[in-house]
Design a protein around this motif. Structure first.
Motif, PDB file in Angstrom:
ATOM      1  N   UNK A   1      -6.506  23.936  47.325  1.00  0.00           N
ATOM      2  CA  UNK A   1      -6.080  22.553  47.091  1.00  0.00           C
ATOM      3  C   UNK A   1      -4.911  22.494  46.116  1.00  0.00           C
ATOM      4  N   UNK A   2      -4.944  23.346  45.104  1.00  0.00           N
ATOM      5  CA  UNK A   2      -3.858  23.361  44.116  1.00  0.00           C
ATOM      6  C   UNK A   2      -2.527  23.691  44.781  1.00  0.00           C
ATOM      7  N   UNK A   3      -2.472  24.782  45.539  1.00  0.00           N
ATOM      8  CA  UNK A   3      -1.182  25.208  46.105  1.00  0.00           C
ATOM      9  C   UNK A   3      -0.745  24.322  47.270  1.00  0.00           C
ATOM     10  N   UNK A   4      -1.677  23.693  47.949  1.00  0.00           N
ATOM     11  CA  UNK A   4      -1.301  22.782  49.034  1.00  0.00           C
ATOM     12  C   UNK A   4      -0.761  21.460  48.494  1.00  0.00           C
ATOM     13  N   UNK A   5      -1.357  20.994  47.409  1.00  0.00           N
ATOM     14  CA  UNK A   5      -1.024  19.663  46.888  1.00  0.00           C
ATOM     15  C   UNK A   5       0.136  19.695  45.905  1.00  0.00           C
ATOM     16  N   UNK A   6       0.165  20.707  45.058  1.00  0.00           N
ATOM     17  CA  UNK A   6       1.154  20.761  43.967  1.00  0.00           C
ATOM     18  C   UNK A   6       2.366  21.564  44.428  1.00  0.00           C
ATOM     19  N   UNK A   7       3.274  20.920  45.109  1.00  0.00           N
ATOM     20  CA  UNK A   7       4.401  21.619  45.726  1.00  0.00           C
ATOM     21  C   UNK A   7       5.430  22.098  44.700  1.00  0.00           C
ATOM     22  N   UNK A   8       5.356  21.580  43.467  1.00  0.00           N
ATOM     23  CA  UNK A   8       6.291  21.996  42.415  1.00  0.00           C
ATOM     24  C   UNK A   8       5.730  23.134  41.559  1.00  0.00           C
ATOM     25  N   UNK A   9       4.599  23.657  41.938  1.00  0.00           N
ATOM     26  CA  UNK A   9       3.897  24.642  41.122  1.00  0.00           C
ATOM     27  C   UNK A   9       4.754  25.884  40.873  1.00  0.00           C
ATOM     28  N   UNK A  10       4.906  26.247  39.583  1.00  0.00           N
ATOM     29  CA  UNK A  10       5.683  27.420  39.203  1.00  0.00           C
ATOM     30  C   UNK A  10       4.818  28.521  38.591  1.00  0.00           C
ATOM     31  N   UNK A  11       3.733  28.136  37.933  1.00  0.00           N
ATOM     32  CA  UNK A  11       2.882  29.138  37.298  1.00  0.00           C
ATOM     33  C   UNK A  11       1.422  28.832  37.620  1.00  0.00           C
ATOM     34  N   UNK A  12       0.680  29.890  38.001  1.00  0.00           N
ATOM     35  CA  UNK A  12      -0.714  29.726  38.396  1.00  0.00           C
ATOM     36  C   UNK A  12      -1.542  30.869  37.834  1.00  0.00           C
ATOM     37  N   UNK A  13      -2.663  30.526  37.224  1.00  0.00           N
ATOM     38  CA  UNK A  13      -3.656  31.513  36.801  1.00  0.00           C
ATOM     39  C   UNK A  13      -4.973  31.142  37.447  1.00  0.00           C
ATOM     40  N   UNK A  14      -5.584  32.106  38.144  1.00  0.00           N
ATOM     41  CA  UNK A  14      -6.803  31.835  38.907  1.00  0.00           C
ATOM     42  C   UNK A  14      -7.996  32.517  38.256  1.00  0.00           C
ATOM     43  N   UNK A  15      -9.186  31.997  38.550  1.00  0.00           N
ATOM     44  CA  UNK A  15     -10.415  32.571  38.000  1.00  0.00           C
ATOM     45  C   UNK A  15     -11.591  32.127  38.850  1.00  0.00           C
ATOM     46  N   UNK A  16     -12.776  32.662  38.508  1.00  0.00           N
ATOM     47  CA  UNK A  16     -13.966  32.355  39.288  1.00  0.00           C
ATOM     48  C   UNK A  16     -14.153  33.340  40.431  1.00  0.00           C
ATOM     49  N   UNK A  17     -15.163  33.107  41.234  1.00  0.00           N
ATOM     50  CA  UNK A  17     -15.420  33.948  42.403  1.00  0.00           C
ATOM     51  C   UNK A  17     -14.392  33.630  43.482  1.00  0.00           C
ATOM     52  N   UNK A  18     -13.526  34.604  43.781  1.00  0.00           N
ATOM     53  CA  UNK A  18     -12.443  34.382  44.735  1.00  0.00           C
ATOM     54  C   UNK A  18     -12.427  35.492  45.778  1.00  0.00           C
ATOM     55  N   UNK A  19     -12.267  35.102  47.030  1.00  0.00           N
ATOM     56  CA  UNK A  19     -12.105  36.070  48.105  1.00  0.00           C
ATOM     57  C   UNK A  19     -10.620  36.177  48.445  1.00  0.00           C
ATOM     58  N   UNK A  20     -10.306  36.931  49.474  1.00  0.00           N
ATOM     59  CA  UNK A  20      -8.906  37.049  49.890  1.00  0.00           C
ATOM     60  C   UNK A  20      -8.334  35.733  50.401  1.00  0.00           C
ATOM     61  N   UNK A  21      -9.203  34.790  50.737  1.00  0.00           N
ATOM     62  CA  UNK A  21      -8.732  33.507  51.255  1.00  0.00           C
ATOM     63  C   UNK A  21      -7.860  32.779  50.233  1.00  0.00           C
TER      64      UNK A  21
END
Length: 588
Positions: A444-464
């Protein structure tokens, strides 16, 4: 393209800019240099230098400021040849993960060779801004003695020096306007360095020694503040008490930015009135920080100054939600807020209600290593902020729990995020309501926030998650990943997409050689790649180095396993392998 316009290789002093078009300029040199002097963006100036040979030369001679994002991407000699009139240098050293003790001690990034070269070619140097560099007392003394017009020193997350080095700067830099010392690994011998400023010294505009531990001479500080009528920024350490703060404010009511000392001290009632009046008289105050050990008893003295604040930094103040709520109600014009998670969700609800202009929020953990902590913030606090602060575009949020639905709602409320850094404290934690991975949240973050320049992810994440990032994050420049992914495919998706990616930081992920080698076409357009505690081997790193000879591939091995690579740092460089690599760093 006009066939009469040909491309030509630049000389060695322009190694950062591989091609320029040779074409006669339509402007006299003086006019062109004047126009270029109005360009302040490093990217714009770099682009201009590629237009034609005349523009390249004009940009070369008119540039007075330079930013180097990796001190090993270029050598001091190349910089000196390329830009002959530099007065201001910003230089970054160690990888960002050094902030988390992931880069070994004595790794490098020493400033001294740079200073020696600057002394030869830039005698008019006025500003030096360093981040994650190693700086010795000898280097600071050399700096102070070599540049008679030196004005500004900023050291952020640097190490290797002591307060003796600061004393050299105070003693010899007669025109100093800025001394900004932040979050450094400093050997804080004593606070006597403040007394080294000459009695006739009056030029200081910025003084920040908030991160120093030793007590300073308050008499020397008070005299210095009294003399420097242009002082706009003052950040003191926690050795300065409330009564001393009041005296400083009386002598510097013109301050625009203040970092207080300790906010826990027994004051008589008339002293509280005097401190409150001192804050009331600071008509220009816009930024407030410090407030160590803040006691709710004295927070009311801040109220007269709160309405004009645009930035409130409470990252050292362990305020409870009820204390924080009373304070934040007086801050309707905040654009930026840093707090500890002790304010809890209730405190963040107050932010959503009281701060409609907020653009940036950072919520830090008060006890990051306390696994049994029951307090803190959750998705509820984040949701409340997003509902009330629709101009939000930067967030760093440490929390105990999160859900996919909450993140989706947050970015719908605030679609203009450029920086989204979410840290769920327990690695590998799923959506606590559905027990599903957090893939859809970051989708949802990358689909909605088209101006996104920096991203840090966490939690249980798969390749999706990484499929979403590679497909939708078209403006992403920096990605930080920890304890995430399931196979090489995840990293391959990122490197195959994200056309503007410049920095990729990965730790404790299952990515291996196939993932590493999938970026062969990407790495030369990036600033750096960091991988630690992944499944990368020496053979994979050697193959990368062989295929991409213009990259520096630096390996830090686990001594117990010859084939496994504990850490690998990959970056582009026009200077070749660095000359100061310690024995534990192998450049392939």
């Amino acid at each position: 393209m006009d066939p009469n316009i040909k491309k030509t290789k630049n000389s060695a002093d322009s190694a950062n800019y591989p091609e320029a078009i040779q074409s006669p300029s339509q402007f006299p040199d003086e006019v062109l240099e004047k126009v270029l002097s109005m360009l302040h963006s490093h990217k714009d100036r770099s682009s201009v230098s590629l237009v034609c040979k005349d523009w390249y030369n004009a940009e070369r001679w008119s540039r007075t400021k330079i930013f180097i994002g990796n001190c090993y991407s270029v050598s001091p000699e190349i910089v000196a040849r390329r830009f002959p009139r530099i007065k201001s240098v910003t230089l970054k050293g160690k990888p960002r993960f050094s902030d988390f003790n992931l880069v070994p001690q004595n790794w490098g990034a020493n400033i001294h060779d740079w200073l020696v070269m600057f002394a030869k070619v830039y005698p008019l140097l006025e500003e030096l801004r360093l981040k994650r560099m190693t700086v010795s007392d000898e280097s600071l003394e050399f700096l102070a003695m070599s540049f008679p017009g030196f004005k500004a020193l900023s050291l952020l997350s640097c190490d290797g020096f002591s307060s003796d080095g600061l004393k050299s700067i105070a003693t010899h830099c007669k025109k100093l306007t800025e001394m900004d010392i932040q979050e450094n690994g400093i050997d804080d011998i004593s606070g006597s360095w403040l007394s080294a400023f000459p009695d006739n010294f009056t030029s200081l505009e910025i003084l920040n020694f908030a991160s120093l531990n030793s007590e300073v001479s308050f008499d020397a500080l008070e005299r210095l503040v009294s003399r420097c009528k242009s002082l706009k920024v003052l950040k003191v350490n926690k050795g300065i008490g409330l009564d001393q703060l009041q005296r400083l404010l009386v002598r510097a009511p013109q301050l625009m930015e203040l970092g207080t000392g300790s906010f826990q001290q027994e004051l008589m009632s008339h002293h509280c009135v005097e401190l409150e009046n001192a804050f009331r008289n600071c008509k220009n105050l816009q930024i407030l920080a410090g407030l160590w050990d803040a006691s709710y008893i004295y927070l009311h003295v801040l109220y007269p100054a709160c309405s004009s604040l645009t930035f409130l930094n409470l990252s050292y103040a362990t305020l409870r939600s009820d204390e924080f709520t009373k304070l934040i109600a007086h801050c309707p014009n905040l654009r930026c807020l840093w707090v500890l998670d002790t304010v809890e969700d209730k405190g963040l609800e107050a932010v959503g209600s009281c701060c409609p202009l907020l653009e940036e929020i950072r919520v830090f953990p008060a006890h990051p290593f306390d696994q049994d902590m029951n307090h803190g913030v959750t998705e509820s606090g984040f949701l409340a902020v997003s509902h009330g602060c629709r101009k939000l575009h930067y967030v760093l949020y440490f929390c105990q729990q999160m859900t996919n639905a909450a993140v989706a709602t947050i970015v719908q409320n605030c679609p203009d995020f450029t920086h989204f850094r979410l840290c769920i404290m327990n690695p590998g934690q799923p959506d606590y309501l559905t027990d599903e991975p957090m893939d859809e949240a970051f989708g949802a973050v990358v689909k909605t926030c088209t101006k996104l320049q920096r991203l840090a992810v966490s939690g249980l994440l798969t390749d999706l998650t990484f499929e979403y990032i590679g497909k939708y994050a078209k403006n992403l420049e920096t990605l930080s990943v920890a304890f995430a992914g399931r196979s090489d495919w995840g990293m391959q998706c990122v490197l195959g997409g994200c056309p503007k990616l410049r920095k990729l930081e990965i730790r404790d992920c299952p990515f291996g050689n196939a993932a590493l080698l999938s970026g062969l076409k990407k790495y030369e357009s990036m600033r750096s790649l960091w991988m630690s505690a992944c499944n990368v081997t020496m053979n994979g790193c050697r193959l990368l180095a062989k295929e991409m000879p213009r990259l520096n591939v630096e390996v830090m091995k686990d001594e117990e396993d010859d084939s496994h690579v504990d850490k690998v740092y990959v970056y582009r460089s026009v200077a070749g392998p660095r000359r100061d690599a310690p024995p534990f760093v192998l450049t392939l």
